[in-house]
Enzyme design. Structure first.
Site, PDB file in Angstrom:
ATOM      1  CD  GLU A 230     -19.127  10.738  43.995  1.00  0.00           C
ATOM      2  OE1 GLU A 230     -18.017  10.187  43.808  1.00  0.00           O
ATOM      3  OE2 GLU A 230     -19.610  11.599  43.227  1.00  0.00           O
TER       4      GLU A 230
ATOM      5  CG  ASP B 167     -22.294  13.083  42.884  1.00  0.00           C
ATOM      6  OD1 ASP B 167     -22.087  11.889  43.172  1.00  0.00           O
ATOM      7  OD2 ASP B 167     -21.387  13.912  42.668  1.00  0.00           O
TER       8      ASP B 167
ATOM      9  CG  ASP C 246     -19.457  14.687  34.877  1.00  0.00           C
ATOM     10  OD1 ASP C 246     -18.749  14.978  35.861  1.00  0.00           O
ATOM     11  OD2 ASP C 246     -19.378  13.594  34.279  1.00  0.00           O
TER      12      ASP C 246
END
Length: 298
Positions: free
Chosen positions: A191, A189, A100
């Site tokens: 986090e 995503d 990624d």
């Protein structure tokens, strides 16, 4: 451009301690039960100011965050070469290798990574509702052109705007999906917050509502369930280790070690595992290439 390396954990642990004492008033007003309440104006004004831990990791402004910038909230250093090698050896037989990337990798030499056996790539597309990766076209199209199965990801800022608004921004700027057999579903995503309080100044219930708003909108726009990327530690701290999404959304677990470790509640297996960031983020899909293509097809 090479992504900055993290400082030793001891230094960053002190940084995080300072971060956790930051007043939550500068993060956001708590979201309503449906996750749709907009953040306070003061939060919006400061949302893109990196906290001390993020600055130590090299994040200087909004958009600089990348997938896995901090594994456990203290910006832990990259795994040792031995750990990365062991992880690679353990997983290689039954899994498909990929990477990624974000703006930090710049123009990627995709032919080189194809030659190293990488068969899929995820590319950062967006962050919040203002940022777009300036290298997105080269990275997203370049990976596809060498034969990789590709997808894109959105770095969530739950204190910045609603989940619905961020899903729309993502889909409108590279996060869409097509049934060509080589485009993977988009990734949420979510986090550690590089710009403020660990859980973005929101309660666990509000975080869950925000995620639900994002994933529901993404599916309505694309017909696919978004993959959820996170760490078990953040997920436990900020969602209460909910299993709410485990039946619908594939899990991308981040853990830089020799195994994925304990997964968040409800998920019996991971779909993707980010196992190292050396020399860049490397991942496994939990299955062979045939299964990866099946995920792309939907």
């Amino acid at each position: 451009m090479t992504r900055p390396r993290r400082r030793p954990a001891a230094v960053l642990a002190a940084a995080v301690a300072a971060m956790l004492l930051t007043a939550s008033a500068t993060a956001a007003a708590a979201a309503g039960a449906d996750g749709s309440t907009a953040p306070a104006s003061s939060a919006a004004a400061t949302a893109h100011q990196p906290n001390q831990s993020a600055r130590s990791a090299g994040i200087r402004s909004g958009g600089d965050a990348w997938m896995g910038w901090s594994q456990d909230g203290s910006g832990r250093p990259a795994p040792s070469p031995r750990q990365a090698s062991q992880a690679s050896t353990l997983a290689a037989a039954a899994q498909t290798s990929g990477i990624d990337v974000s703006k930090w990798q710049g123009n990627v030499d995709w032919a080189s990574y194809w030659g190293q056996g990488k068969r899929f790539a995820y590319v950062k597309a967006t962050e919040g509702t203002t940022y777009q990766n300036s290298y997105f076209a080269q990275q997203y199209n370049g990976s596809y052109n060498v034969g990789m199965i590709r997808g894109s990801y959105h770095f969530a800022l739950p204190d910045n705007s609603t989940g619905t608004a961020q899903a729309d921004w993502f889909v409108n700027h590279g996060g869409g999906w097509s049934g060509d057999g080589r485009t993977l579903p988009g990734v949420l995503d979510i986090e550690y917050n590089p710009y403020g309080a660990t859980c973005y100044g929101l309660s666990q219930a509000s975080i869950r509502s925000w995620i639900a708003a994002f994933t529901s909108r993404y599916k309505a726009r694309t017909g696919r369930d978004a993959v959820i990327y996170s760490t078990t530690s953040w997920w436990t701290t900020c969602t209460g280790n909910t299993s709410q999404f485990s039946a619908t959304n594939p899990l991308w677990i981040a853990r830089y070690n020799t195994s994925p470790g304990t997964l968040p509640a409800g998920w019996d297996y991971y779909t993707f595992w980010q196992y190292t960031d050396s020399p860049l983020d490397q991942d496994y899909f939990n299955g062979d290439l045939t299964r990866l293509k099946a995920l792309a097809l939907g």
